[in-house]
Design an enzyme around this catalytic site. Sequence first.
Site, short mmCIF file in Angstrom:
data_model
loop_
_atom_site.label_atom_id
_atom_site.label_comp_id
_atom_site.label_asym_id
_atom_site.label_seq_id
_atom_site.Cartn_x
_atom_site.Cartn_y
_atom_site.Cartn_z
N GLU A 12 29.97 0.13 29.41
CA GLU A 12 28.61 0.73 29.29
C GLU A 12 28.21 1.21 30.54
O GLU A 12 27.32 2.36 30.82
CB GLU A 12 27.34 -0.34 29.06
CG GLU A 12 27.61 -0.79 27.53
CD GLU A 12 26.50 -1.87 27.08
OE1 GLU A 12 26.09 -1.84 25.86
OE2 GLU A 12 26.02 -2.58 27.90
N ASP A 196 27.08 -0.42 15.69
CA ASP A 196 27.26 -1.22 14.29
C ASP A 196 25.97 -1.41 13.72
O ASP A 196 24.88 -0.93 14.04
CB ASP A 196 27.78 -2.49 14.66
CG ASP A 196 27.05 -3.48 15.70
OD1 ASP A 196 27.29 -3.33 16.91
OD2 ASP A 196 26.13 -4.15 14.82
N1 ADE Z 1 24.73 -5.07 20.23
C1 ADE Z 1 25.50 -4.18 19.61
N2 ADE Z 1 25.56 -4.46 18.24
C2 ADE Z 1 24.88 -5.74 18.33
C3 ADE Z 1 24.90 -6.82 17.48
N3 ADE Z 1 25.06 -6.53 16.10
N4 ADE Z 1 24.02 -7.92 17.84
C4 ADE Z 1 23.45 -7.96 18.83
N5 ADE Z 1 23.84 -7.15 19.93
C5 ADE Z 1 24.59 -6.18 19.72
#
Ligand code: ADE
Length: 229
Positions: A12, A196
């Site tokens: 990041e 995601d």
């Molecule tokens: N950061 C990116 N995806 C995530 C997720 N599914 N749960 C927690 N933090 C995240």
Amino acid sequence: MKIAIMGAMPEEVEPIVEKLDDMKKTVYAVNTYYEGRYHGQEVVVAYSKIGKVFATLTATILIEKFACNTLLFSGVAGAISDKLKIGDLIIADGLCQHDLDITAFGHPYGYVPEGEVCIPADVNLRNIAKNVAKEKGLILKEGIIATGDQFIANAERKDWIGNTFNADALEMEGAAVAVVCSSLNVPFFILRAISDSADMDASFNFDEFLESSAKISADFILSMVDEIK
Ligand code: ADE
């Protein structure tokens, strides 16, 4: 002005660190801080490691030791809203802790006495982000981001977080940064690009899209630094 730019993971902050001029590395409290200039603007960049505790430590050090007076967070998030797709950008209008629970004492989820369920991010920085998005022709969603010390890979839990906090995205650091910055009166801004959808495919998608989504967020943050200075 000295701007802190923070992420949680190396992926990041690397796209930001590699663009710094006059870079100086300092190791402090088991973490590395990169001081330098971006197009002449003084910045300090660091990744905290994952989760609220590490994020609290790093945000506090960026402000108290490195004297940063504005904090920009860049990283990735899981989507709650089905309008958010992988690579989309979301800025937090407010941040809450979805795993903070003293409901046994009659309090709402995310609340402890003398705290707030949802901490607003700085309006001026949010407006700067909207201007940058307009100039670049990018779509920027604004919404509540929910934070907790859990990687969410479960549609039921994700829906609960969305319904309980009216949240559009979730991650693991934003609300901790919000607590630190609001307590110390430092304007802050949280930007995330979706990696995601916090569902059963989340860990697979996260691994696949972490780097590309982190870069989308980092590039946007650097454009904001240009606009701020
Ligand atoms: N950061 C990116 N995806 C995530 C997720 N599914 N749960 C927690 N933090 C995240």
